[in-house]
Design a protein around this motif. Structure first.
Motif, mmCIF file in Angstrom:
data_model
loop_
_atom_site.group_PDB
_atom_site.id
_atom_site.type_symbol
_atom_site.label_atom_id
_atom_site.label_comp_id
_atom_site.label_asym_id
_atom_site.label_seq_id
_atom_site.Cartn_x
_atom_site.Cartn_y
_atom_site.Cartn_z
ATOM 1 N N LEU A 232 0.250 8.972 9.216
ATOM 2 C CA LEU A 232 -0.100 7.564 9.209
ATOM 3 C C LEU A 232 -1.359 7.286 9.994
ATOM 4 N N GLU A 233 -1.605 8.070 11.034
ATOM 5 C CA GLU A 233 -2.829 7.918 11.810
ATOM 6 C C GLU A 233 -4.067 8.272 10.990
ATOM 7 N N LYS A 234 -3.959 9.291 10.127
ATOM 8 C CA LYS A 234 -5.082 9.749 9.290
ATOM 9 C C LYS A 234 -5.424 8.747 8.194
ATOM 10 N N THR B 186 0.865 -1.176 0.000
ATOM 11 C CA THR B 186 0.000 0.000 0.000
ATOM 12 C C THR B 186 0.901 1.224 0.000
ATOM 13 N N ILE B 187 0.669 2.130 -0.952
ATOM 14 C CA ILE B 187 1.500 3.330 -1.073
ATOM 15 C C ILE B 187 0.655 4.523 -0.639
ATOM 16 N N VAL B 188 1.201 5.308 0.298
ATOM 17 C CA VAL B 188 0.544 6.534 0.762
ATOM 18 C C VAL B 188 1.345 7.706 0.212
ATOM 19 N N HIS B 189 0.691 8.539 -0.620
ATOM 20 C CA HIS B 189 1.334 9.733 -1.171
ATOM 21 C C HIS B 189 1.096 10.887 -0.204
ATOM 22 N N SER C 105 1.985 18.515 9.461
ATOM 23 C CA SER C 105 1.910 17.330 10.324
ATOM 24 C C SER C 105 3.217 16.556 10.291
ATOM 25 N N ASN C 106 3.394 15.723 11.322
ATOM 26 C CA ASN C 106 4.561 14.841 11.321
ATOM 27 C C ASN C 106 4.151 13.475 10.766
ATOM 28 N N THR C 107 5.074 12.570 10.612
ATOM 29 C CA THR C 107 4.832 11.276 9.980
ATOM 30 C C THR C 107 3.826 10.441 10.758
#
Length: 173
Positions: A170-172, A151-154, A164-166
């Motif tokens: 990832l939480e969103k 799964t790729i998150v852009h 935001s931080n990383t």
């Protein structure tokens, strides 16, 4: 026997005459209907530009004069010629258009039973002075792409990613 044949003879003649009259009536009705419906005519002509070159693929529309309703249309051939066939008697006008040229509207054209094949003089279209503006095509990456094994998150496609931080990103997702 001869007397009975003589008595039937006038009846047979009457029915034969009646059948012949019926056939004549049907034949006359068919001829009249063919003549009445066969009065459709045609309108033809040629479309050129200001340099007298033929315009290929110009759209020629036949419009009703009373309400501007579309009747039929044609596209000009390689020589710029068009022919509108099976036009009923009436009053019409032509609307001729093609890309990069101004639209032409003809004066009134009347088809009658005595004048049903009309050849119009050449129509000259004038090049339009209006230029189109540039077109900008933009695309955005989808936020999440699903492949078979990953799964790729852009992150750059997310609105709040700049502040935001990383962990928040990832939480969103």
């Amino acid at each position: 026997m001869s007397l009975s044949c003589l008595k039937l003879s006038p009846k047979v003649d009457f029915w034969q005459k009646l059948n012949i009259m019926k056939l004549n009536l049907i034949l006359c009705c068919m001829i009249i209907s063919m003549v009445a419906f066969g009065q459709n005519g045609s309108i033809s002509g040629i479309v050129k530009d200001e340099t007298n070159e033929s315009l290929v693929s110009a759209t020629v529309k036949l419009m009703n004069s009373s309400d501007s309703a579309f009747i039929k249309g044609e596209i000009t051939d390689v020589d710029g010629r068009y022919i509108l066939k099976n036009v009923s008697p009436g009053t019409y006008f032509l609307q001729i258009s093609t890309l990069s040229y101004t639209t032409y509207f003809s004066s009134s054209i009347t088809l009658t039973s005595s004048r049903f094949d009309i050849i119009l003089p050449p129509v000259k279209l004038i090049r339009s002075q209006q230029e189109l503006k540039e077109v900008v095509i933009e695309s955005k990456n989808p936020i999440i792409e699903q492949d078979i094994d990953k799964t790729i998150v852009h992150v750059d496609a997310m609105i709040g990613s700049a502040t935001s931080n990383t962990y928040d990103i990832l939480e969103k997702t």
